[in-house]
Design a protein around this motif. Sequence first.
Motif, PDB file in Angstrom:
ATOM      1  N   LEU A  95      36.854  71.393  21.710  1.00  0.00           N
ATOM      2  CA  LEU A  95      37.530  70.260  21.103  1.00  0.00           C
ATOM      3  C   LEU A  95      37.030  68.959  21.707  1.00  0.00           C
ATOM      4  N   GLN A  96      36.539  68.056  20.861  1.00  0.00           N
ATOM      5  CA  GLN A  96      36.224  66.707  21.314  1.00  0.00           C
ATOM      6  C   GLN A  96      37.534  65.949  21.306  1.00  0.00           C
ATOM      7  N   ALA A  97      37.890  65.392  22.457  1.00  0.00           N
ATOM      8  CA  ALA A  97      39.210  64.766  22.557  1.00  0.00           C
ATOM      9  C   ALA A  97      39.231  63.710  23.646  1.00  0.00           C
ATOM     10  N   SER A  98      40.318  62.953  23.628  1.00  0.00           N
ATOM     11  CA  SER A  98      40.618  61.990  24.696  1.00  0.00           C
ATOM     12  C   SER A  98      41.695  62.592  25.578  1.00  0.00           C
ATOM     13  N   LEU A  99      41.593  62.317  26.847  1.00  0.00           N
ATOM     14  CA  LEU A  99      42.588  62.779  27.803  1.00  0.00           C
ATOM     15  C   LEU A  99      43.752  61.791  27.768  1.00  0.00           C
ATOM     16  N   LEU A 100      44.859  62.202  27.145  1.00  0.00           N
ATOM     17  CA  LEU A 100      46.022  61.319  26.988  1.00  0.00           C
ATOM     18  C   LEU A 100      46.795  61.152  28.283  1.00  0.00           C
ATOM     19  N   GLU A 101      47.040  62.275  28.943  1.00  0.00           N
ATOM     20  CA  GLU A 101      47.828  62.221  30.169  1.00  0.00           C
ATOM     21  C   GLU A 101      47.393  63.320  31.125  1.00  0.00           C
ATOM     22  N   VAL A 102      47.566  63.025  32.392  1.00  0.00           N
ATOM     23  CA  VAL A 102      47.252  63.987  33.446  1.00  0.00           C
ATOM     24  C   VAL A 102      48.500  64.125  34.303  1.00  0.00           C
ATOM     25  N   GLY A 103      49.019  65.342  34.408  1.00  0.00           N
ATOM     26  CA  GLY A 103      50.206  65.582  35.221  1.00  0.00           C
ATOM     27  C   GLY A 103      49.885  65.538  36.698  1.00  0.00           C
ATOM     28  N   GLN A 104      50.897  65.742  37.497  1.00  0.00           N
ATOM     29  CA  GLN A 104      50.702  65.759  38.940  1.00  0.00           C
ATOM     30  C   GLN A 104      50.031  67.049  39.366  1.00  0.00           C
ATOM     31  N   ILE A 105      49.247  66.965  40.411  1.00  0.00           N
ATOM     32  CA  ILE A 105      48.583  68.145  40.953  1.00  0.00           C
ATOM     33  C   ILE A 105      49.641  69.132  41.427  1.00  0.00           C
ATOM     34  N   ARG A 106      49.445  70.391  41.059  1.00  0.00           N
ATOM     35  CA  ARG A 106      50.300  71.452  41.573  1.00  0.00           C
ATOM     36  C   ARG A 106      49.393  72.606  41.953  1.00  0.00           C
ATOM     37  N   TYR A 107      49.968  73.629  42.541  1.00  0.00           N
ATOM     38  CA  TYR A 107      49.170  74.772  42.974  1.00  0.00           C
ATOM     39  C   TYR A 107      49.785  76.071  42.468  1.00  0.00           C
ATOM     40  N   THR A 108      48.931  76.989  42.054  1.00  0.00           N
ATOM     41  CA  THR A 108      49.385  78.300  41.594  1.00  0.00           C
ATOM     42  C   THR A 108      49.806  79.128  42.807  1.00  0.00           C
ATOM     43  N   PRO A 109      50.512  80.243  42.589  1.00  0.00           N
ATOM     44  CA  PRO A 109      50.855  81.114  43.723  1.00  0.00           C
ATOM     45  C   PRO A 109      49.619  81.598  44.497  1.00  0.00           C
ATOM     46  N   ALA A 110      48.470  81.638  43.826  1.00  0.00           N
ATOM     47  CA  ALA A 110      47.225  82.051  44.494  1.00  0.00           C
ATOM     48  C   ALA A 110      46.571  80.897  45.255  1.00  0.00           C
ATOM     49  N   GLY A 111      47.192  79.703  45.209  1.00  0.00           N
ATOM     50  CA  GLY A 111      46.668  78.552  45.937  1.00  0.00           C
ATOM     51  C   GLY A 111      45.635  77.741  45.189  1.00  0.00           C
ATOM     52  N   LEU A 112      45.459  77.980  43.888  1.00  0.00           N
ATOM     53  CA  LEU A 112      44.502  77.221  43.092  1.00  0.00           C
ATOM     54  C   LEU A 112      45.147  75.948  42.547  1.00  0.00           C
ATOM     55  N   MET A 113      44.379  74.871  42.543  1.00  0.00           N
ATOM     56  CA  MET A 113      44.862  73.612  41.978  1.00  0.00           C
ATOM     57  C   MET A 113      45.086  73.789  40.481  1.00  0.00           C
ATOM     58  N   ALA A 114      46.141  73.173  39.947  1.00  0.00           N
ATOM     59  CA  ALA A 114      46.447  73.235  38.517  1.00  0.00           C
ATOM     60  C   ALA A 114      46.903  71.867  38.036  1.00  0.00           C
ATOM     61  N   LEU A 115      46.517  71.529  36.803  1.00  0.00           N
ATOM     62  CA  LEU A 115      46.905  70.263  36.181  1.00  0.00           C
ATOM     63  C   LEU A 115      47.390  70.515  34.765  1.00  0.00           C
ATOM     64  N   ASP A 116      48.505  69.912  34.417  1.00  0.00           N
ATOM     65  CA  ASP A 116      48.962  69.909  33.032  1.00  0.00           C
ATOM     66  C   ASP A 116      48.376  68.665  32.382  1.00  0.00           C
ATOM     67  N   LEU A 117      47.895  68.822  31.152  1.00  0.00           N
ATOM     68  CA  LEU A 117      47.189  67.744  30.467  1.00  0.00           C
ATOM     69  C   LEU A 117      47.729  67.554  29.060  1.00  0.00           C
ATOM     70  N   GLY A 118      47.504  66.387  28.526  1.00  0.00           N
ATOM     71  CA  GLY A 118      47.735  66.116  27.115  1.00  0.00           C
ATOM     72  C   GLY A 118      46.419  65.638  26.521  1.00  0.00           C
ATOM     73  N   LEU A 119      45.976  66.253  25.434  1.00  0.00           N
ATOM     74  CA  LEU A 119      44.724  65.883  24.784  1.00  0.00           C
ATOM     75  C   LEU A 119      44.998  65.384  23.372  1.00  0.00           C
ATOM     76  N   LYS A 120      44.180  64.433  22.909  1.00  0.00           N
ATOM     77  CA  LYS A 120      44.310  63.919  21.546  1.00  0.00           C
ATOM     78  C   LYS A 120      42.941  63.933  20.881  1.00  0.00           C
ATOM     79  N   HIS A 121      42.914  64.508  19.670  1.00  0.00           N
ATOM     80  CA  HIS A 121      41.691  64.550  18.877  1.00  0.00           C
ATOM     81  C   HIS A 121      41.910  63.751  17.594  1.00  0.00           C
ATOM     82  N   GLU A 122      40.930  62.942  17.264  1.00  0.00           N
ATOM     83  CA  GLU A 122      40.911  62.241  15.978  1.00  0.00           C
ATOM     84  C   GLU A 122      39.505  62.377  15.420  1.00  0.00           C
ATOM     85  N   GLY A 123      39.418  62.807  14.187  1.00  0.00           N
ATOM     86  CA  GLY A 123      38.101  62.976  13.584  1.00  0.00           C
ATOM     87  C   GLY A 123      38.209  63.371  12.142  1.00  0.00           C
TER      88      GLY A 123
END
Length: 97
Positions: free
Chosen positions: A6-34
């Motif tokens: 998907l070609q998109a713009s990054l609308l929002e980036v949530g706060q950094i969090r970590y999975t139980p396995a210790g991996l960084m995770a981010l919640d995102l909002g994407l917007k596509h117009e085309g």
Amino acid sequence: MNQLTLQASLLEVGQIRYTPAGLMALDLGLKHEGEAQEAGKPRKVSMEIKAVAIGEICKRLLALGAGGQARFTGFLSNQRNGRGIVFHVTALAEEPL
């Protein structure tokens, strides 16, 4: 096969969090117009989708920042609560759109 690009713009980036396995995770909002072809006719398309990124790709998404445009690749899955879908971003191409 479950793959989405998907070609998109990054609308929002949530706060950094970590999975139980210790991996960084981010919640995102994407917007596509085309434009897409449907029944042989052009159709304007505008949509927003919830996304998540896990692991090293999070650093690239943070550097891209809100408003940044890219080609996002990954797969679709159910949200944890079972309501709706979420796009799991696994690759990012920061090429001009």
